[in-house]
Structures are given as C-alpha cells and as structure tokens.
Design an enzyme around this catalytic site. Structure first.
Site, short mmCIF file in Angstrom:
data_model
loop_
_atom_site.label_atom_id
_atom_site.label_comp_id
_atom_site.label_asym_id
_atom_site.label_seq_id
_atom_site.Cartn_x
_atom_site.Cartn_y
_atom_site.Cartn_z
N CYS A 179 38.73 43.37 34.53
CA CYS A 179 38.86 42.54 35.74
C CYS A 179 40.07 43.00 36.57
O CYS A 179 40.30 44.21 36.73
CB CYS A 179 38.94 41.07 35.31
N SER A 180 40.85 42.06 37.07
CA SER A 180 41.99 42.42 37.93
C SER A 180 43.10 43.13 37.17
O SER A 180 44.07 43.60 37.80
CB SER A 180 42.53 41.18 38.63
#
Lengths: 207, 207
Positions: B100-101
């Site tokens: 993800c981030s």
C-alpha cells in the site's frame, strides 16, 4: 455497531485482523479487542502481540461477537471466563461469529447444536462433536450465527456481514478501500484445489 | 530468514498482519515488528495496537524489509529514524518490500528512482514524485524491490516472495494452511471492477 473480538493466547493473527480491518473501516462500527483483563496477548507464532483494550466484564453486550481461531483454541476450550462471556453475550448479540477454529469455541459454548457451521478444512469434522452440521463453505450464515472457514476466510465473512449490517454499497466501498481484489499466485488455498499430499504439509505448519 | 516490519502510528493493520501471517507460518522465517524504540503502536483506526518488540538499532540488517502503509504514512515521510533505517538496511537486504502507501516510504528513502512500483490505487500517480514508474498490478517485482497494491495485496505479495525465498510447494502449503481461497462476496476490490462513483466513497473511509 460495536464489535468485540476476544483474544486468547496463541490465536492466529489474520483470523482477528482480517475481519477487524474490514469492520474498522466501515462507518459507524467500533471494534474492540477484549480479554479477561486488558493487556497484551501473543499469537500462535509467538511473534505478534496485540493489545486487548477492554475486559469481558466491560463489554458484556456487543452487537457482534467475533471469535478468532488459532492453535490456542484447544487450550481456550478450557477457558471458562471466555466461554461464559460468549454464552452470556450471545443472547443479546445481533451476530455471533467465528473464524477458523473459533467455531469450536462457539460449539463449546453450546451455540452450534443442530446448526450448520464451518471452520478450517482440517477441523471440519470436529464440529460434529458439538452437534453441528459441518458445511464446507467459505462463510456459513445460520440465522444470527455466522461461521467462516480457515484464517483468511474472516475477510470474506466480514464483507458478507457488513453488507447485511449496513448495505451492499458500504461493503463494496470497504472492499475497494482495502483493495480486496485477491490474486493469489497459486490455486492451493483449498484441499479441493491444492496439489496432492499438500494437506499434511500444511497441517505441520499450523501445529 | 529474518523479516522486519516497521510500525509507525496510524499504519493499516492488515497491511502488516496479512504478509506477517503468511511469512510467520513459513518454516525458517522469523518476523519481527520494529520501531524506533520497542513498544505499542496504534493503527489508523485507533482501535488496534500492535507491539513493536525490537528497535531499529537492534535489527539493522534483516533479510526482508516489509514496510506497511496506512494514512500515517504521510506523517512517517518526515520520520527520519524510519527513513534512515530503511536506507541503511536496504543495501544488505535480500528483498525490500512495501504494501500500500508503504511504497511512498521506499520512495522517500530514494529506492524507487527509475524503477517500476505499485501502491494503493488512490495513490498510484504519487509514485512518480519519487521517480518511480507507477504500475497498476497486484505485486510488482523489480529486482529485489517488491511492492504490493493496497492493504490486502500484501497477502499475495508475501506468497509470491515466499515462493522465491523457499519454493513453490512451501508457498502453496502456507496458502493451504491459512485457507487462502478467497471468495469475496462482491467484485468491487479494484477501481476497474467497482461500481461507478464508489472510489470517492472508498477514499472517505481511508482518510
């Protein structure tokens, strides 16, 4: 909607955190990890510790009871405080649910007698011990009792539950938020699709 | 094989615990949650607290670096201790990975320049800020840098990684052990398949 997830020693982390993440992302849901007393609880691999932030006594009537599994389930079957909490909370819940071997705890609390239920594939026949009818499905909805198959199945169960508790669009929005567009690199997640002989090897990784 | 997962405030729990569970089930793997100092770290929803059991200084050269994401990533981009740890550990790792981030942290550590990478669909174009070539795939393997898409994608990435680190049969055995036979009740986990208008609603659940 208040969701309570009881933690006990040697639970499987993903059993709890998969559905936790789905429901904690949903608007209007609060998820609380509970135990006999607040404090750290360590998982089946001994390398992950989650905090239980509330005691059973302080969360007597959650809307959703969500019982995770793990190899520690077998010791937890003798944990009277846990079984009493499930037994006393269940009549007031909107849903009482389990992931993986967590179903055995619902069984030990007397909730599965005469009901269809599922659990980890390796334990499916154990459900009959509690009078349940074992069903090999990802999520089994039997009235307000909802059981999921092994470990990762809690994610699918939580989305199913969320669609009923809120609406389909909300469940889909959470699915998109957590980019749950699964693309496992192998097709070995079920005994039906796994290569022959893999089941014994998988069981060795669990116990 | 030593895997280190750094935790920072407001990480997303499943980003860390999905791949944790896959790798902790694998024979020969040890997974450690690390932070500047050992102690509890709370997630993006404020309702899950995981223990970091080791400091960055005590795990300077893990075989696998696995950086989770979460809304807290944006503050963590200013966390020099975390960035320094990634920067100094990376030259010695066998794999440096993100979910993800978490990819933005690899980017801020200077590891993505000129490389293909992925992240959560809502952030994909941000990767270009770090000189990366954004790729909309579930797992992107670019030499020893491996990036996964949003949240739940870490499970798929970990299985891919495990097959390379061990062998396909081991990865399949773990997949079977955690019954990772996903059956999402909806087909809304990607912007490509989700109903129109759902992306904005999903983003509201994240921020």
């Amino acid at each position: 909607m208040q969701v309570a997830i009881p933690l006990y020693p040697r639970f499987t982390a993903l059993d709890a955190v998969g559905p936790y993440t789905v429901l904690a992302f949903a608007p209007g849901f609060t998820v609380t990890f509970v135990a006999a007393e607040p404090g750290p609880v360590t998982d089946d691999k001994g390398s992950l510790t989650l905090e239980a932030t509330a005691s059973y006594a302080s969360v007597p009537r959650p809307d959703v009871i969500l019982v995770p599994g793990g190899i520690g389930t077998f010791d937890a079957l003798g944990d009277q405080a846990l079984l009493d909490w499930i037994t006393e909370a269940h009549p007031h819940s909107r849903w009482t649910t389990s992931v993986c071997s967590g179903a055995l705890l619902l069984g030990a609390a007397g909730l599965l007698d005469g009901r269809k239920a599922t659990t980890h594939w390796a334990l499916l026949e154990h459900l009959a011990t509690y009078g349940a009818e074992p069903v090999s499905e990802r999520t089994v909805v039997e009235g307000k009792i909802v059981t999921a198959a092994g470990v990762s199945a809690g994610i699918d169960m939580a989305l199913t539950l969320l669609a009923q508790a809120s609406d389909v669009e909300t469940a889909q929005a959470v699915q998109l938020a957590i980019e749950y567009d699964p693309q496992p690199p192998f097709n070995a997640g079920s005994p039906r699709t796994a290569p022959a002989g893999l089941a014994e090897r998988a069981i060795q990784l669990i116990v």
